[in-house]
Scaffold this motif. Sequence first.
Motif, PDB file in Angstrom:
ATOM      1  N   ALA A 183       0.816  -1.109   0.130  1.00 20.07           N
ATOM      2  CA  ALA A 183       0.128  -0.144   0.103  1.00 20.07           C
ATOM      3  C   ALA A 183       0.941   1.200   0.130  1.00 20.07           C
ATOM      4  CB  ALA A 183      -0.953  -0.072   1.214  1.00 20.07           C
ATOM      5  N   GLY A 186       1.669   4.456  -2.762  1.00 22.49           N
ATOM      6  CA  GLY A 186       0.668   5.474  -2.640  1.00 22.49           C
ATOM      7  C   GLY A 186       1.537   6.504  -2.503  1.00 22.49           C
ATOM      8  N   ASP A 208      -4.558   3.028  -2.695  1.00 23.11           N
ATOM      9  CA  ASP A 208      -3.542   4.406  -2.619  1.00 23.11           C
ATOM     10  C   ASP A 208      -2.948   4.613  -3.899  1.00 23.11           C
ATOM     11  OD1 ASP A 208      -4.195   4.249  -0.128  1.00 23.11           O
ATOM     12  OD2 ASP A 208      -2.327   3.546   0.838  1.00 23.11           O
ATOM     13  N   ARG A 211      -3.445   8.162  -5.472  1.00 20.48           N
ATOM     14  CA  ARG A 211      -2.680   9.386  -5.362  1.00 20.48           C
ATOM     15  C   ARG A 211      -1.664   9.619  -6.291  1.00 20.48           C
ATOM     16  NH1 ARG A 211      -0.530   8.123   0.547  1.00 20.48           N
ATOM     17  NH2 ARG A 211       0.289  10.236   0.232  1.00 20.48           N
TER      18      ARG A 211
END
Length: 1010
Positions: A183, A186, A208, A211
């Motif tokens: 994750a 991101g 994520d 982003r």
Amino acid sequence: MRSMRLFLFLSFIAFMLLDAYGFSDETDKRALLEFKSHVYEGKKVVLSSWNNSFPVCNWKGVTCGRKHKRVTGLDLEGLQLGGVISPSIGNLSFLISLYLSNNSFGGTIPQEVGNLFRLEYLYMSFNLLQGRIPVSIANCSRLLNLGLYSNHLGESVPSELGLLTKLVILDIGQNSLSGKLPASLGNWTSLRELGFGYNNIEGGIPDDMARLTRIVVLVSSFNKISGVFPPLIYNLSSLEYLLIPGNGFSGSLRPDFGNLLPNLRVLSLGSNHFTGAIPTTLANISSLEKLGMEYNNLTGSIPPSFGKVQNLKILALHGNSLGSYSFGDLEFLGALTNCTQLQGLHVSENRLGGHLPASIANLSTNLIHLGLSTNFIFGSIPHDIGNLISLQRMGLHQNQLAGPLPTSIGRLFQLGGLNLNSNSLSGEIPSSIGNITGLDLLYLFNNSFEGVVPLSLAKCSNLRELRIGYNHLSGTIPQEIMQIQALVALSMPHNSLTGSLPNDVGRLQNLVTLSVSANKLSGKLPQTLGNCLSMENIDLRGNSFDGDIPDLRRLVGIKEVDFSNNNLSGSFPGYFANFSKFVYLNLSINNLEGRVPTEGIFQNSTMVSVFGNKNLCGGIKEMKLKPCIVQTPPIKTKHTSLWKKVVIGVSVGISLLFLLFIAFVSLRWFRKRKKNQQTANPASSSLDVFHERISYGDLRNATGGFSSSNLIGSGSFGTVFKALLPMENKIFAVKVLNMKRRGAMKSFMAECESLKDIRHRNLVKLLTACASIDFQGNEFKALIYDFMPNGSLDMWLHPEEVEEICRPSRTLTLLERLNIAIDVSCVLDYLHIHCHEPIAHCDLKPSNVLLDDDLTAHVSDFGLARLLLKFDQESFFNQLSSAGVRGTIGYAAPEYGIGREPSIHGDVYSFGVLLLEMFTGERPTNELFGGNFTLHSYTKSALPQRVMDIADRSILHSGLRVGFPIAECLTLVLDVGLRCCEESPTNRLATSEVLKELISIRERFFKARR
């Protein structure tokens, strides 16, 4: 004291400045020399300058800072270096860029790389690095670009890499990475290029990632990522390259896809599980250059609006279900003529139908690849196809194209591969094809071409594969073809070629496959055939070649040889036993003589066939050839002549007396036994109808001792062999009953009684029978039938289940299957209604439907048949079948399962199942079916709207002409099958109705075919 402290402080500062600004480069020098000591340079020495004779900053690949003279860059890309990366690399503390790509470095990436806190560019792609990505790389907080593409790195992607918040480019593709994406990716909010394709990464794409709004390139090709297409990707409006093929993405794409990602230049979504239609808004992306959505489950049409995408270069939509088998499916081709930059058009393996438009010749002159194969396109190839002057590959195979091959094809000078197989093209192969001098693949097989093989092909000096079999070509094999020394495959089977095999065939040093089977070739085989040292497969069967087999002992790589059905003579080539790669040898039906070896391939009788060579001997016992007799010449002396004559005379006299005695005893014994058999064995009455009898010995010799190499099938009560009867010089099929099997005798009698008085062109003809004893005194029963050269319907419907050497060369077309269905229904109508005594076959299934040379069907195996007359309880034929035996699971009528007697309604049910299997390609016993879900319900649920979804695709790609209404034909035929398979016997169609409806369908669609 204070002055002393000040002096020490200034001395320390001076020392640090000296070290920092390069007045001493010893640290970097030691680190680089240590690095070099672990490097293998090979024959080409490229690091010769790395020694004390040169300043470090002058060493190859080394860059230093202008002021402090410390090493700031090391570029050793593409120098063919090997070895491992030394941990000393971590001592180059001023290093900003490290380029080691395109070498052969092995081992692991040292943890010490994490010491390079000033590092901004790290590239180690295209090496042999192993292990995991070091967590310590996260310490390189200034890192902008990280390239580790194409190594052998494993384990998961470290979550610590999320600390590299300044990353702009990250490429870790083509490794062995696994696990899920962290994750923390991101955190790479500055990222513009992300590549992690060609790994084993699984799971989904982390939320994520939404982003990463600056990302331009996203590559996740060929991983194990699954789930629906991530909605977060629609938020990445800066994307220019989106490549996620070869994953497990599913679901449909949003209709407004093209409005959400307006900057895309390359969109690759192939080899996933996407469904639904292609979003028409993709045509709004004016920057789009490459669109790949191949091998998904897309439906609907190909939007003609793609013609508005002026920059489109590649359109790859093959391997979907696009189109509706009808007119209008090819409308997009006319629109694509506006795409003047188009280089590749790939729409093969879809449901595209309709007439091939002439506008295809107006596509971009930049077009390199054109793929329209495996569709349902009819019409002719436009005369102006030669306008596509840049074309390098063209595939129109497995369609329904007809008419001639235009002469303008010769204008495609850059064409390398031309594949037109499995259409209905006719006329002569144009000589202009020889103008395509760069041609390397030419596939024209399975059409209706006629005339001669063009001599101009000799100009195609780069031709590697020439496959023109299964046409109507005549004339001789051109001697000029033997000048094409690049040939790897020369395949011309099933034509009408005459003459001999050219003597210059030995010039083809690269030839791997030679197939000229089933022609009208004759003469002696050229001795030069043994010069084709690359040869692996030779197929010359079914011609009239004579003379000796040439010396092939130098072809040590040979794998398959088939010289069967010729007139070859001379000594058996025993040296074949020395060929270690041999997997198949067929020399049957020739005139060879001599000893068959027992070594090498000859140890396995299933891989060798020598059937029909009456003068062969030896071999392993499974071949059951006659033993080879070794004659020792006698030693002559001057006193032995008279004595020899006396001994011979006495021996002959005694032998004759003994033979007369044996004959007298045997005659009395056989007469007595025959009399007993006729009174005790009712089968004899069944055999009286056969005028010509055949002995056990004759059958044993004709089948090579019932050799497994002549085995062509087996059933519940017996085994079927191929037999060559010398008196007829013809091949027959011999069914030998297994008399140890319970019910075999009853099966034998049932078959004799059923077939003794019935005659029909679609029945396998029972010629005679043998009821005798074998050489061990055991009871022997056999039935002799006409031989069916095209085997059973079962092997044509399911070729993937048949050994490759027995596999049919093509599939049955829709109309051929319809003809076979009519043949079988004719037999049932005759047996049930028009026969002098009604007969129920009781075991109708594809393996019991045999096909002759013309693919005419003949129903066989009446071992379970029942005469449907009313007898009393003592009647013989009420006992023909064992209790509960009523056919084969999947084909037997449901009422047989509860003990009902055989009936014509049961045959109709079996025929209905046969029809469904013929046109869907699914066995009733497929593991797909179970419980209430049967082949019957599977078919019924698809009619009529989804009939093309359940149709056997292999029948739809050849043999149909312009405007043929495929879906309608299939619907009508399958409906007949469904009505035959009704649960209640009284609701099933009568055979006369079945025959009438099938003939009506054929007549209707013969008109459409014209």
